[in-house]
Design an enzyme around this catalytic site. Structure first.
Site, mmCIF file in Angstrom:
data_model
loop_
_atom_site.group_PDB
_atom_site.id
_atom_site.type_symbol
_atom_site.label_atom_id
_atom_site.label_comp_id
_atom_site.label_asym_id
_atom_site.label_seq_id
_atom_site.Cartn_x
_atom_site.Cartn_y
_atom_site.Cartn_z
ATOM 1 C CE1 TYR A 155 5.523 -0.540 33.583
ATOM 2 C CE2 TYR A 155 6.448 -2.498 34.631
ATOM 3 C CZ TYR A 155 5.349 -1.794 34.160
ATOM 4 O OH TYR A 155 4.091 -2.340 34.257
HETATM 5 N N1 LIG Z 1 0.397 -6.687 31.303
HETATM 6 C C1 LIG Z 1 1.237 -6.953 32.288
HETATM 7 O O1 LIG Z 1 1.954 -7.979 32.267
HETATM 8 C C2 LIG Z 1 1.315 -6.037 33.476
HETATM 9 C C3 LIG Z 1 2.058 -6.483 34.576
HETATM 10 C C4 LIG Z 1 2.161 -5.652 35.675
HETATM 11 C C5 LIG Z 1 1.563 -4.413 35.694
HETATM 12 N N2 LIG Z 1 0.854 -3.999 34.603
HETATM 13 C C6 LIG Z 1 0.233 -2.669 34.668
HETATM 14 O O2 LIG Z 1 -1.156 -2.833 34.464
HETATM 15 C C7 LIG Z 1 -1.687 -1.664 33.835
HETATM 16 C C8 LIG Z 1 -2.474 -2.071 32.586
HETATM 17 O O3 LIG Z 1 -1.544 -2.629 31.664
HETATM 18 P P1 LIG Z 1 -2.010 -3.445 30.361
HETATM 19 O O4 LIG Z 1 -1.099 -4.593 30.257
HETATM 20 O O5 LIG Z 1 -3.464 -3.646 30.384
HETATM 21 O O6 LIG Z 1 -1.610 -2.381 29.218
HETATM 22 P P2 LIG Z 1 -2.114 -2.251 27.697
HETATM 23 O O7 LIG Z 1 -2.832 -3.477 27.261
HETATM 24 O O8 LIG Z 1 -0.921 -1.784 26.927
HETATM 25 O O9 LIG Z 1 -3.199 -1.059 27.775
HETATM 26 C C9 LIG Z 1 -2.744 0.208 28.173
HETATM 27 C C10 LIG Z 1 -3.934 1.125 28.328
HETATM 28 O O10 LIG Z 1 -3.464 2.367 28.867
HETATM 29 C C11 LIG Z 1 -3.926 3.426 28.061
HETATM 30 N N3 LIG Z 1 -2.961 4.533 28.147
HETATM 31 C C12 LIG Z 1 -1.630 4.513 27.906
HETATM 32 N N4 LIG Z 1 -1.099 5.731 28.104
HETATM 33 C C13 LIG Z 1 -2.131 6.533 28.492
HETATM 34 C C14 LIG Z 1 -2.224 7.907 28.824
HETATM 35 N N5 LIG Z 1 -1.149 8.713 28.819
HETATM 36 N N6 LIG Z 1 -3.439 8.409 29.142
HETATM 37 C C15 LIG Z 1 -4.548 7.615 29.148
HETATM 38 N N7 LIG Z 1 -4.512 6.293 28.849
HETATM 39 C C16 LIG Z 1 -3.314 5.777 28.512
HETATM 40 C C17 LIG Z 1 -4.068 2.835 26.665
HETATM 41 O O11 LIG Z 1 -4.955 3.628 25.879
HETATM 42 P P3 LIG Z 1 -4.987 3.516 24.250
HETATM 43 O O12 LIG Z 1 -5.720 2.235 23.937
HETATM 44 O O13 LIG Z 1 -5.743 4.733 23.839
HETATM 45 O O14 LIG Z 1 -3.562 3.485 23.808
HETATM 46 C C18 LIG Z 1 -4.625 1.460 27.011
HETATM 47 O O15 LIG Z 1 -6.005 1.522 27.270
HETATM 48 C C19 LIG Z 1 -0.482 -0.751 33.550
HETATM 49 O O16 LIG Z 1 -0.381 0.224 34.565
HETATM 50 C C20 LIG Z 1 0.696 -1.696 33.610
HETATM 51 O O17 LIG Z 1 1.894 -1.025 33.964
HETATM 52 C C21 LIG Z 1 0.717 -4.786 33.499
#
Ligand SMILES: NC(=O)c1ccc[n+]([C@@H]2O[C@H](COP(=O)([O-])OP(=O)(O)OC[C@H]3O[C@@H](n4cnc5c(N)ncnc54)[C@H](OP(=O)(O)O)[C@@H]3O)[C@@H](O)[C@H]2O)c1
Length: 246
Positions: A155
C-alpha cells in the site's frame, strides 16, 4: 441540468463513500457542481447525489474504474456536457490490502497497483489535459508513508508513487495555473481503515496522535476545500492531515 457559466465544477473519484463522499458534499456546499465517480456501489453514489441536491447543490453520478482510461475519459466528458467544464479533481478513490511482505497475496498487490498507482496516473492524465485555468488536482497519499508500519509495504509503495506523481505534475501544469497537491490522512474512520481491524488495534492507532482520536472524513474534507478553493499558493505539496502524528 443547466449551470451558470461561473459555477466551478469538481469531479470526485471515490465520491460514493468515506473521504471522497464527505469531500463531495463539502465542495457542493462551497458552491461546486459535482460529478461523483464510484467503482460499483451505485446505491451509495446515488445517496451522495441526493444528499447534495436536497441541500440545493448540483451533482450527478458516474461509474468508472479509475484505472480504465476510456471509462475515465467518459467521466470527464459527462462533466463537460453536464456542467460545461472541469476545474477541480479530487482523486480519493483507493484500496488497501495489508499483509507482511512475505505473506502478501500478489493478486492483492496487483489490485492496489492498478487502482492506487495506475488509477492516479489515469485520473491525473485526464485532469492535466482537461482542467480549466485556475484549477486544482488533489491526490491522496497517506501519513503511513512516513510511519513505515509493518504490513503496509505494498500500500505504501503505491502511495509513495502518488507523491512522486504529484510533485512532478505540479511542475508540468504550473504554467496553466493549475495546482497539484496530495493530502495524506492519518487513520480516518472509514471502511477502508476500519474493516478487518479489531477494537484494540483501532484504539492503538487512534492513540498515535496527540489528540488521541481517529480522524473523521470532515477533518480531511476541510483541507480538500482549502486546496480546491483559496489555497492557490500551496502547490506540489504532500499535506499530512493526521492530528499531529509525526
Ligand atoms: N481512511 C483512512 O484512514 C485513510 C488514511 C490515509 C489515506 N487514505 C486514502 O484516502 C482515500 C479515500 O479513502 P477512504 O478511507 O475514504 O476509502 P473508502 O471509504 O473505502 O472509499 C473508497 C472509495 O473509492 C472508490 N473506489 C475504489 N476503487 C475504485 C476504482 N477502481 N474506481 C473508482 N472508484 C473506486 C469506492 O467506490 P465504491 O463505493 O463504488 O466501492 C469508494 O467510493 C484513499 O485513496 C485512501 O487510500 C485513507
Amino acid at each position: 441540468m443547466t449551470t451558470s457559466t461561473d459555477t466551478r465544477v469538481a469531479i470526485v473519484t471515490g465520491g460514493s463513500r468515506g473521504i471522497g463522499r464527505e469531500s463531495a458534499e463539502r465542495l457542493a456546499a462551497d458552491g461546486f457542481a459535482i460529478v461523483i465517480n464510484y467503482a460499483g456501489n451505485k446505491t451509495e453514489a446515488d445517496a451522495a447525489v441526493e444528499a447534495i441536491t436536497k441541500n440545493g447543490g448540483q451533482a450527478v453520478a458516474a461509474q468508472a474504474d479509475v484505472a480504465d482510461e476510456v471509462a475515465m475519459a467518459t467521466v470527464f466528458d459527462l462533466a463537460e456536457q453536464t456542467f460545461g467544464g472541469v476545474d477541480v479533481v479530487v482523486h480519493a478513490a483507493g484500496i488497501m490490502h495489508l499483509a507482511p511482505l512475505v505473506e502478501q497475496d500478489l493478486a492483492d498487490f496487483d489490485r492496489m497497483v492498478r487502482t492506487n498507482l495506475r488509477g492516479t496516473y489515469v485520473v491525473d492524465q485526464q485532469a492535466g489535459r482537461r482542467l480549466r485555468t485556475g484549477g486544482a488536482i488533489i491526490n491522496f497519499s497517506t501519513s503511513v508513508v512516513g510511519l513505515k508500519l509493518p504490513t503496509y509495504t505494498a500500500y505504501n509503495a503505491t502511495k509513495g508513487a502518488v507523491e512522486a506523481i504529484t510533485g512532478i505534475l505540479a511542475k508540468e501544469l504550473g504554467h496553466r495555473d493549475i495546482t497539484v497537491n496530495a493530502v495524506a490522512p492519518g487513520p480516518t474512520a472509514t471502511a477502508l481503515f476500519l474493516d478487518g481491524k479489531d477494537d484494540d488495534l483501532i484504539a492503538r492507532m487512534a492513540a498515535q496522535n496527540p489528540r488521541g482520536r481517529l480522524g473523521s472524513p470532515a477533518d480531511i474534507s476541510e483541507v480538500v476545500s482549502f486546496l480546491a478553493g483559496p489555497g492557490r499558493w500551496v502547490n506540489g505539496q504532500v499535506i499530512r492531515v493526521n492530528g499531529g502524528i509525526i
